[in-house]
Design a protein around this motif. Structure first.
Motif, PDB file in Angstrom:
ATOM      1  N   GLU A  44     -37.383 -29.570 -16.484  1.00 54.72           N
ATOM      2  CA  GLU A  44     -36.647 -30.805 -16.235  1.00 54.72           C
ATOM      3  C   GLU A  44     -36.272 -30.927 -14.760  1.00 54.72           C
ATOM      4  OE1 GLU A  44     -34.589 -34.384 -16.693  1.00 54.72           O
ATOM      5  OE2 GLU A  44     -36.176 -33.407 -17.848  1.00 54.72           O
ATOM      6  N   GLN A  81     -38.009 -29.850 -12.242  1.00 54.50           N
ATOM      7  CA  GLN A  81     -39.230 -30.273 -11.555  1.00 54.50           C
ATOM      8  C   GLN A  81     -39.499 -31.760 -11.797  1.00 54.50           C
ATOM      9  OE1 GLN A  81     -41.047 -28.688  -9.351  1.00 54.50           O
ATOM     10  NE2 GLN A  81     -42.313 -30.533  -9.125  1.00 54.50           N
ATOM     11  N   ARG A  82     -39.241 -32.206 -13.026  1.00 61.70           N
ATOM     12  CA  ARG A  82     -39.445 -33.624 -13.340  1.00 61.70           C
ATOM     13  C   ARG A  82     -38.532 -34.498 -12.480  1.00 61.70           C
ATOM     14  NH1 ARG A  82     -37.475 -37.956 -15.465  1.00 61.70           N
ATOM     15  NH2 ARG A  82     -35.432 -36.979 -15.768  1.00 61.70           N
ATOM     16  N   ARG A  83     -37.266 -34.086 -12.345  1.00 59.01           N
ATOM     17  CA  ARG A  83     -36.322 -34.879 -11.573  1.00 59.01           C
ATOM     18  C   ARG A  83     -36.674 -34.847 -10.075  1.00 59.01           C
ATOM     19  NH1 ARG A  83     -30.185 -34.444 -13.134  1.00 59.01           N
ATOM     20  NH2 ARG A  83     -30.320 -36.671 -12.678  1.00 59.01           N
ATOM     21  N   GLN A 100     -39.646 -34.616  -8.821  1.00 58.42           N
ATOM     22  CA  GLN A 100     -40.782 -35.524  -8.685  1.00 58.42           C
ATOM     23  C   GLN A 100     -40.317 -36.979  -8.780  1.00 58.42           C
ATOM     24  OE1 GLN A 100     -43.957 -34.810  -8.003  1.00 58.42           O
ATOM     25  NE2 GLN A 100     -44.607 -36.954  -8.085  1.00 58.42           N
ATOM     26  N   ARG A 101     -39.375 -37.220  -9.673  1.00 57.58           N
ATOM     27  CA  ARG A 101     -38.876 -38.587  -9.866  1.00 57.58           C
ATOM     28  C   ARG A 101     -38.164 -39.093  -8.616  1.00 57.58           C
ATOM     29  NH1 ARG A 101     -38.348 -43.052 -10.147  1.00 57.58           N
ATOM     30  NH2 ARG A 101     -37.245 -44.395 -11.594  1.00 57.58           N
TER      31      ARG A 101
END
Length: 389
Positions: free
Chosen positions: A103, A105-107, A109-110
């Motif tokens: 999560e 890493q997702r944030r 990237q976001r």
């Protein structure tokens, strides 16, 4: 005093931080609510802007209770006291961490796309949020910033409980707070507009802040080449904020609410009584409990044992927050003075430490009714016990 919105709070905070303007500073906003504040601070300091990403590691059986936190570049912080109390194994921690790193890493990237985070190596990290409730996220962010190479860490917020400076001593080199009200309840109470900040707004604000930083760099380059006349300020002081869904009245960040609920969840009996925790720091713990017929003695009077349970629960939390690393606590004595009956409404409790020693911690809890009248005062002695190996 209060703030109109997060931008107003950020401008005031930026004024307070002017002593850092000539330093090598990076301003780091805690997503999501801290970013609108951080944008204004970065403009005021003419400093690079970024987010600092921290993910709480929750106890598997009670995800709202944090056992630690992680950050980018492998940063990891574990609270051994919570791990010990909740009996969490290394394998369970690893499983939770794997999920939260995905999560994280997702944030990243976001919010940033493919761009790397701004380097903190050898620089002053100014960590900004819209306020502090429990301080757990801010503490983790300070530790993550150090792990990323920051030479010094300054934590800057518009509002926080009075005990924040003491609670975060050792995590931040300096804590700057505009308002530390004696009766702190929730961050949102100090804002006229405390609308939630979306991921999309964070991305937009970061891009705007980074554009401002680039423009400032161009200005500095032109000034180095020779006189250019008056250069207008690039900050859009009166810029309107994007609309967002209004947060529930009086409610702070969801993660802060979860941390408070998690402390109560550590004591099933307290949770069963409906005790609600409003603030928790080493210097002060605040909570409340509603009157209910099933909690009464004859005549509809709230049972004294219920009042003592409320005080004992908050006293235990206060002692827990003041324990040295690895220690446990247990109540060894409790003295209660009842001064008024409670027949309706809600009882509010405030616990403060009277003595924090190596072997005992003494706390005192004042309980009041809806009219602010004292209904009881409880003084407890909590033993400081060696942790189980």
């Amino acid at each position: 005093m209060g703030f109109r919105n997060r931008s107003d709070a950020g401008r005031r905070l930026g004024d307070r931080l002017q002593f850092l303007r000539s330093e090598d500073v990076v301003v780091l906003g805690l997503p999501r609510g801290g970013v609108p504040v951080a944008v204004e601070v970065a403009r005021a300091l003419r400093a690079p802007l970024d987010v600092i990403l921290v993910r709480k590691l929750g106890v598997p059986a009670q995800p709202e209770l944090g056992l630690g936190a992680i950050g980018e570049s492998g940063a990891r912080v574990i609270n051994p006291d919570v791990v010990r109390y909740a009996h969490v194994s290394e394998a369970q921690i690893a499983e939770v961490e794997q999920k939260e790193r995905a999560e994280l890493q997702r944030r990243a990237q976001r919010f940033r796309g493919d761009a790397p985070h701004v380097s903190l190596a050898g620089r002053i990290a100014v960590i900004v949020d819209d306020g502090i409730a429990t301080g757990s996220t801010a503490r983790a962010a300070c530790q993550v910033a150090r792990a990323l190479g920051a030479a010094a860490v300054v934590l800057a917020v518009p509002v926080a409980p009075p005990s924040t400076d003491r609670a975060l001593r050792g995590d931040a080199d300096e804590v700057i707070c505009l308002e530390m009200p004696d009766h702190f309840q929730a961050i949102g109470e100090w804002y006229e507009d405390f609308a939630q900040t979306s991921d999309e707004e964070v991305v937009t604000l970061l891009r705007a802040g980074q554009a401002d930083d680039g423009q400032e760099e161009q200005v500095r380059e032109r000034q180095a080449d020779g006189p250019q006349g008056n250069v207008p300020d690039q900050a859009t002081d009166g810029q309107a904020e994007p609309a967002a869904e209004q947060a529930p009245s009086g409610q702070g960040a969801g993660e802060s609410r979860g941390e408070l609920d998690g402390l109560v969840a550590m004591m099933p009996f307290a949770a069963g009584l409906g005790i609600v925790l409003d603030a928790a720091a080493p210097g002060e713990v605040r909570g409340r409990m509603a009157w209910a017929p099933e909690r009464c003695t004859s005549g509809g009077i709230l049972h004294g044992g219920v009042l003592m349970a409320l005080a004992d629960s908050l006293g235990g939390i206060c002692a827990f927050l003041n324990l040295p690393p690895g220690a446990l606590t247990a109540t060894t004595s409790s003295a209660t003075v009842f001064t008024r009956a409670v027949r309706s409404g809600e009882v509010t409790a405030v616990t403060r430490p009277l003595h924090v020693g190596r072997t005992v911690i003494v706390v005192q809890t004042d309980l009041s009714d809806d009219a602010g009248r004292r209904v009881a005062q409880v003084t407890q002695t909590q033993a400081v016990l060696a942790g189980r190996g």
